[in-house]
Design an enzyme around this catalytic site. Structure first.
Site, PDB file in Angstrom:
ATOM      1  N   ASP A 145       0.824  -1.221   0.000  1.00 15.00           N
ATOM      2  CA  ASP A 145       0.000   0.000   0.000  1.00 15.00           C
ATOM      3  C   ASP A 145       0.851   1.261   0.000  1.00 15.00           C
ATOM      4  OD1 ASP A 145      -2.343  -1.408   0.010  1.00 15.00           O
ATOM      5  OD2 ASP A 145      -2.758  -1.158   2.131  1.00 15.00           O
ATOM      6  N   CYS A 202     -24.285 -13.450  -8.392  1.00 13.53           N
ATOM      7  CA  CYS A 202     -24.419 -12.930  -7.030  1.00 13.53           C
ATOM      8  C   CYS A 202     -24.267 -11.412  -7.005  1.00 13.53           C
ATOM      9  CB  CYS A 202     -23.377 -13.569  -6.115  1.00 13.53           C
ATOM     10  SG  CYS A 202     -23.446 -12.984  -4.399  1.00 13.53           S
ATOM     11  N   CYS A 205     -23.193  -8.093  -2.339  1.00 10.94           N
ATOM     12  CA  CYS A 205     -22.452  -6.915  -1.874  1.00 10.94           C
ATOM     13  C   CYS A 205     -23.107  -5.629  -2.356  1.00 10.94           C
ATOM     14  CB  CYS A 205     -20.990  -6.994  -2.320  1.00 10.94           C
ATOM     15  SG  CYS A 205     -20.730  -7.100  -4.105  1.00 10.94           S
ATOM     16  N   ASP A 253     -17.188  -3.509   6.937  1.00  9.49           N
ATOM     17  CA  ASP A 253     -16.955  -4.850   6.385  1.00  9.49           C
ATOM     18  C   ASP A 253     -18.192  -5.428   5.715  1.00  9.49           C
ATOM     19  OD1 ASP A 253     -14.313  -4.986   7.246  1.00  9.49           O
ATOM     20  OD2 ASP A 253     -14.855  -5.797   9.194  1.00  9.49           O
ATOM     21  N   CYS A 255     -19.690  -5.440   2.792  1.00  2.84           N
ATOM     22  CA  CYS A 255     -19.643  -6.152   1.518  1.00  2.84           C
ATOM     23  C   CYS A 255     -18.954  -7.501   1.675  1.00  2.84           C
ATOM     24  CB  CYS A 255     -18.950  -5.313   0.446  1.00  2.84           C
ATOM     25  SG  CYS A 255     -17.244  -4.857   0.793  1.00  2.84           S
TER      26      CYS A 255
END
Length: 381
Positions: A145, A202, A205, A253, A255
C-alpha cells in the site's frame, strides 16, 4: 522480459520460483504467486473511474496514473512481481454482535490489531534477502500500500484470486479477509496462470452496501463508501449518509460479510492481528470519553491511529447520534462541545438532534445484514 544471460551462470528459474513460494510460506504468507508487470488492460476502467471523480478527496489516485498500469516504472529494471497474501481475520470476530449492539462501536476487522504495513514489508524484505543469497545480482523492492500499484489486478494475474464485484480480491477457498503485498524483481521467473473465477450472478455486496457505494458491479464510488468516509475523508461526513453509518466508527466490512465466499474463510495465524482488548466490543461512550492522549496510547501500532483524534471524534459523534436515544449519550455529547474543533462540534449538534428526537434506530437494510450474518453467512465466532 530481461535477458536471463545477464545473470551470468545459468540458473534453474523454475526451481527458484518454487523455492520463493516455499520461503514465502515459511515466512507466514498465506499464498505466493508470480506475474509479469503489464497491467495496461486496466487503463480504460481506471480512466473512467477517475473521470467520474469516484476517488473523492484521494487526489493521489489521479497522480502517477501510468505507474499504476506499468509497475516497472516504480522500480526500473523490474520484470516480475512476487505477490503475497496474508490472512487477517481474527478469532472471535463477533460481527453480528457488534453490528446489532448500537451502544458499541464497530471497527473493521483488519484494524483491531497491529498495523500490517510494517509487518508485511519486513517479511517481504526477508524474502528478498533469501533470494539474494541465491542470486547475487538480484534487485527487488517491496510494496505494501505504499505506491501507485493496481495490486488487485496484479494479484489476479499472479493466481491469488479474482477481483469481485465489490472491487476486493476474492479467493474461492479463502474468501477476502487478507492483505496483499508485492516484491518487484529483476528476475526472469516463470509466471503463474491468472486466477479463473467470478462472482456469477451474485449481487449480495451491491444489495447490502449501506450507502449504495457499489454503483455497479466492480465499480465503487469512494465518496459514498463508509471506509472512505470514516478513514480517508478528513472533512465533514455528508449529512444524508450519516444515518447509514450506524455504529461503524472505523471502516466497514458489510460487503465482505455479505459475500458467500467468506463462509469458510480461514482465521489468521498471526497473533498480531488479533483484536486488542480495548477494541473488542468497545462501548461508544467509553471511547467518547477518551482524551487525545488516551486515544494515542490505545491505538499505538494500530492502523486506527493514522486518522487522528479529530476524525475519531467525528466518527464517534455520528455513531452516538445513530444509537438508541439515551440521556447519558445526550449528556456526554453536550460535554464534548469544543474539545475537537468546529467540524466535530457540527457532528455533535447533528447527533444531539437525532438523540433528542429519538430517531437513532437501525434501518431495514442494516437489520437485514445483521440477520444474514447471524445465520452464519460469515464467520461470527
Amino acid at each position: 522480459m530481461t535477458d536471463s544471460t545477464q545473470f551470468g551462470a545459468a540458473h534453474d528459474w523454475a526451481a527458484l520460483g518454487n523455492d520463493i513460494k516455499t520461503w514465502g510460506q515459511q515466512l507466514g504468507f498465506s499464498a505466493v504467486g508470480i506475474t509479469r508487470l503489464d497491467l495496461k488492460q486496466e487503463q480504460p476502467a481506471l480512466n473512467a473511474w477517475l473521470e467520474k471523480r469516484y476517488h473523492g478527496e484521494m487526489d493521489y489516485m489521479a497522480r502517477n496514473v501510468e505507474m499504476r498500469t506499468q509497475p516497472d516504472l516504480l522500480h526500473p529494471g523490474s520484470v516480475t512481481a512476487i505477490v503475497v497474501r496474508l490472512d487477517y481475520l481474527p478469532p472471535n470476530a463477533r460481527f453480528a454482535k457488534d453490528l446489532n449492539d448500537d451502544q458499541c462501536g464497530f471497527i473493521s476487522r483488519y484494524a483491531g490489531g497491529r498495523d500490517y504495513h510494517k509487518l508485511m514489508r519486513n517479511r517481504l524484505k526477508q524474502l528478498g534477502n533469501r533470494i539474494r543469497e541465491q542470486i547475487a545480482d538480484y534487485d527487488g523492492r517491496p510494496f505494501v500500500d505504499s505506491a501507485p500499484i493496481l495490486e488487485r489486478p496484479l494479484a489476479q494475474q499472479a493466481g491469488l484470486g479474482w477481483v469481485g464485484k465489490h472491487s476486493l480480491l476474492l479467493n474461492r477457498d479463502s474468501g477476502s479477509w487478507f492483505f496483499i503485498g508485492e516484491l518487484l524483481t529483476n528476475l526472469p521467473l516463470p509466471v503463474d496462470e491468472p486466477y479463473q473465477g467470478d462472482c456469477g450472478s451474485c449481487k449480495a455486496c451491491l444489495t447490502l452496501c449501506p450507502t449504495a457505494a457499489i454503483v455497479e458491479p466492480y465499480v465503487v464510488d469512494a465518496k459514498r463508501c463508509i471506509s472512505y468516509l470514516t478513514i480517508e475523508s478528513d472533512g465533514p461526513i455528508p449529512e444524508a449518509l450519516r444515518p447509514a453509518l450506524g455504529n461503524r466508527i472505523y471502516g466497514c466490512d458489510d460487503c465482505q460479510l455479505a459475500c458467500p465466499n467468506n463462509r469458510d474463510a480461514p482465521l489468521t495465524q498471526e497473533s498480531d492481528f488479533h483484536t486488542r482488548s480495548p477494541l473488542t466490543q468497545p462501548k461508544l461512550l467509553d471511547l467518547w470519553r477518551w482524551s487525545e492522549a488516551e486515544f494515542l496510547k490505545a491505538t499505538e501500532g494500530s492502523p486506527i491511529r493514522r486518522i487522528g483524534f479529530i476524525r475519531w471524534r467525528r466518527n464517534l459523534a455520528v455513531a452516538l447520534g445513530n444509537a438508541s436515544a439515551d440521556p447519558q449519550i445526550i449528556d456526554a455529547l453536550q460535554q464534548g462541545f469544543g474539545e475537537a474543533g468546529e467540524m466535530v462540534d457540527e457532528h455533535i449538534r447533528w447527533a444531539l438532534a437525532r438523540q433528542q428526537q429519538g430517531l437513532g434506530t437501525k434501518t431495514k437494510q442494516q437489520q437485514r445484514l445483521i440477520r444474514i450474518v447471524e445465520k452464519g453467512l460469515s464467520r461470527d465466532a
